[in-house]
Write a protein that holds these residues in place. Structure first.
Motif, PDB file in Angstrom:
ATOM      1  N   ASP A 163      67.159  41.070  38.659  1.00  0.00           N
ATOM      2  CA  ASP A 163      67.494  41.842  39.857  1.00  0.00           C
ATOM      3  C   ASP A 163      68.872  42.441  39.615  1.00  0.00           C
ATOM      4  N   GLY A 164      68.904  43.673  39.111  1.00  0.00           N
ATOM      5  CA  GLY A 164      70.150  44.344  38.785  1.00  0.00           C
ATOM      6  C   GLY A 164      70.941  44.783  40.005  1.00  0.00           C
ATOM      7  N   CYS A 165      70.330  44.742  41.161  1.00  0.00           N
ATOM      8  CA  CYS A 165      71.007  45.102  42.403  1.00  0.00           C
ATOM      9  C   CYS A 165      71.917  43.960  42.860  1.00  0.00           C
ATOM     10  N   ASN A 166      71.423  42.729  42.768  1.00  0.00           N
ATOM     11  CA  ASN A 166      72.161  41.559  43.249  1.00  0.00           C
ATOM     12  C   ASN A 166      72.569  40.603  42.129  1.00  0.00           C
ATOM     13  N   PHE A 167      72.226  40.940  40.880  1.00  0.00           N
ATOM     14  CA  PHE A 167      72.525  40.110  39.712  1.00  0.00           C
ATOM     15  C   PHE A 167      71.978  38.700  39.863  1.00  0.00           C
ATOM     16  N   ARG A 168      70.647  38.642  40.055  1.00  0.00           N
ATOM     17  CA  ARG A 168      69.935  37.370  40.172  1.00  0.00           C
ATOM     18  C   ARG A 168      68.643  37.457  39.364  1.00  0.00           C
ATOM     19  N   TYR A 169      68.036  36.307  39.168  1.00  0.00           N
ATOM     20  CA  TYR A 169      66.711  36.231  38.559  1.00  0.00           C
ATOM     21  C   TYR A 169      65.725  35.816  39.642  1.00  0.00           C
ATOM     22  N   HIS A 170      64.529  36.367  39.573  1.00  0.00           N
ATOM     23  CA  HIS A 170      63.470  36.015  40.515  1.00  0.00           C
ATOM     24  C   HIS A 170      62.209  35.672  39.725  1.00  0.00           C
ATOM     25  N   GLU A 171      61.476  34.727  40.235  1.00  0.00           N
ATOM     26  CA  GLU A 171      60.199  34.361  39.623  1.00  0.00           C
ATOM     27  C   GLU A 171      59.120  35.321  40.105  1.00  0.00           C
ATOM     28  N   ILE A 172      58.252  35.734  39.193  1.00  0.00           N
ATOM     29  CA  ILE A 172      57.116  36.588  39.526  1.00  0.00           C
ATOM     30  C   ILE A 172      55.885  35.693  39.528  1.00  0.00           C
ATOM     31  N   GLY A 173      55.000  35.879  40.467  1.00  0.00           N
ATOM     32  CA  GLY A 173      53.848  34.992  40.439  1.00  0.00           C
ATOM     33  C   GLY A 173      52.662  35.371  41.282  1.00  0.00           C
ATOM     34  N   LYS A 174      52.766  35.274  42.572  1.00  0.00           N
ATOM     35  CA  LYS A 174      51.647  35.351  43.488  1.00  0.00           C
ATOM     36  C   LYS A 174      50.836  36.650  43.336  1.00  0.00           C
ATOM     37  N   CYS A 175      49.546  36.514  43.202  1.00  0.00           N
ATOM     38  CA  CYS A 175      48.637  37.660  43.118  1.00  0.00           C
ATOM     39  C   CYS A 175      48.441  38.237  44.521  1.00  0.00           C
ATOM     40  N   VAL A 176      48.594  39.558  44.657  1.00  0.00           N
ATOM     41  CA  VAL A 176      48.440  40.197  45.966  1.00  0.00           C
ATOM     42  C   VAL A 176      47.320  41.242  45.982  1.00  0.00           C
ATOM     43  N   GLY A 177      46.643  41.447  44.868  1.00  0.00           N
ATOM     44  CA  GLY A 177      45.556  42.425  44.847  1.00  0.00           C
ATOM     45  C   GLY A 177      44.920  42.512  43.483  1.00  0.00           C
ATOM     46  N   LYS A 178      43.823  43.268  43.399  1.00  0.00           N
ATOM     47  CA  LYS A 178      43.089  43.459  42.150  1.00  0.00           C
ATOM     48  C   LYS A 178      43.217  44.908  41.698  1.00  0.00           C
ATOM     49  N   CYS A 179      43.680  45.090  40.446  1.00  0.00           N
ATOM     50  CA  CYS A 179      43.822  46.429  39.875  1.00  0.00           C
ATOM     51  C   CYS A 179      42.461  47.090  39.688  1.00  0.00           C
ATOM     52  N   PHE A 180      42.439  48.387  39.831  1.00  0.00           N
ATOM     53  CA  PHE A 180      41.238  49.197  39.622  1.00  0.00           C
ATOM     54  C   PHE A 180      40.101  48.783  40.537  1.00  0.00           C
ATOM     55  N   SER A 181      40.445  48.166  41.656  1.00  0.00           N
ATOM     56  CA  SER A 181      39.438  47.676  42.583  1.00  0.00           C
ATOM     57  C   SER A 181      39.840  47.898  44.032  1.00  0.00           C
ATOM     58  N   ASP A 182      41.002  47.384  44.439  1.00  0.00           N
ATOM     59  CA  ASP A 182      41.407  47.442  45.845  1.00  0.00           C
ATOM     60  C   ASP A 182      41.500  48.864  46.378  1.00  0.00           C
ATOM     61  N   GLY A 183      41.935  49.793  45.571  1.00  0.00           N
ATOM     62  CA  GLY A 183      42.063  51.187  46.000  1.00  0.00           C
ATOM     63  C   GLY A 183      40.741  51.861  46.274  1.00  0.00           C
ATOM     64  N   LYS A 184      39.674  51.279  45.771  1.00  0.00           N
ATOM     65  CA  LYS A 184      38.342  51.863  46.009  1.00  0.00           C
ATOM     66  C   LYS A 184      37.977  51.856  47.477  1.00  0.00           C
ATOM     67  N   LYS A 185      38.670  51.028  48.265  1.00  0.00           N
ATOM     68  CA  LYS A 185      38.409  50.970  49.706  1.00  0.00           C
ATOM     69  C   LYS A 185      38.711  52.311  50.369  1.00  0.00           C
ATOM     70  N   LEU A 186      39.568  53.126  49.730  1.00  0.00           N
ATOM     71  CA  LEU A 186      39.958  54.404  50.297  1.00  0.00           C
ATOM     72  C   LEU A 186      39.144  55.580  49.780  1.00  0.00           C
ATOM     73  N   ILE A 187      38.268  55.312  48.822  1.00  0.00           N
ATOM     74  CA  ILE A 187      37.427  56.386  48.286  1.00  0.00           C
ATOM     75  C   ILE A 187      36.312  56.665  49.294  1.00  0.00           C
ATOM     76  N   LYS A 188      36.220  57.934  49.674  1.00  0.00           N
ATOM     77  CA  LYS A 188      35.184  58.315  50.663  1.00  0.00           C
ATOM     78  C   LYS A 188      33.827  58.327  49.988  1.00  0.00           C
ATOM     79  N   LYS A 189      32.865  57.868  50.729  1.00  0.00           N
ATOM     80  CA  LYS A 189      31.486  57.849  50.226  1.00  0.00           C
ATOM     81  C   LYS A 189      30.750  59.088  50.615  1.00  0.00           C
TER      82      LYS A 189
END
Length: 189
Positions: A163-189
């Motif tokens: 974190d170059g803004c606050n000069f800290r380290y953060h852990e990355i982890g929790k999954c919040v969505g599926k790539c190439f999948s979740d956006g399909k909800k917005l594709i019109k049929k």
């Protein structure tokens, strides 16, 4: 309402990468670098200013790249704030376990759970730093971070970001969505 910060660059996440090299005497060196990324299917790029590590990369034409994780924040930070020019045994002082890469002449730090061996493809000078492009020729993954699907599980790896803004380290982890999948909800049929 948004507040102006002028020309500040805030990019999130910035991975914390541990660059491994040997010097001209075969001594291992490790450096913390946050300005690196994947630029192709088998290529990575680093932007780093002049360091002992940079000299080693140019001389040896190879390096290892480990993904720093939450279990090794202290060691990762240490190799970023201490120069091998002043402390030649900084890898030993950091308590890192050194192995040797399989396909290149560079150290593998066994403490980190994911390490890539890289051959230098090009070195250029951009904006006062070296732009180093490496081809990944081997990747080592600790079995503890392989998920049930046979792939690297980011939640098990627990990579950290800078974190170059606050000069800290953060852990990355929790999954919040599926790539190439979740956006399909917005594709019109």
């Amino acid at each position: 309402m948004k507040k102006s910060f002028g020309t500040k660059t805030f990019m999130f996440p910035q991975p914390v990468l541990i660059v491994g090299t040997y010097d001209e005497n075969g001594n291992p060196d490790a450096m913390n670098a946050a300005w690196g990324t994947q630029i192709g299917e088998h290529e990575v790029a680093l932007h780093i200013i002049e360091h002992k590590t940079t000299d080693n990369i140019i001389k040896k034409q190879c390096f290892t790249l480990a993904i720093a994780d939450a279990s090794h924040v202290v060691e990762s930070d240490y190799v970023g704030i201490v120069s091998a020019k002043e402390v030649p045994d900084k890898v030993k002082r950091a308590g890192l376990t050194v192995g040797h890469a399989d396909k290149i002449d560079a150290p593998v730090f066994d403490d980190f759970l994911l390490t890539m061996e890289c051959k230098v493809v090009s070195v250029g000078d951009d904006f006062g730093s070296h732009r180093i492009v490496g081809e990944v020729v081997e990747t080592h993954v600790d079995e503890r971070i392989i998920g049930d699907n046979g792939r690297v599980d980011v939640e098990k790896l627990r990579p950290i970001m800078f974190d170059g803004c606050n000069f800290r380290y953060h852990e990355i982890g929790k999954c919040v969505g599926k790539c190439f999948s979740d956006g399909k909800k917005l594709i019109k049929k």
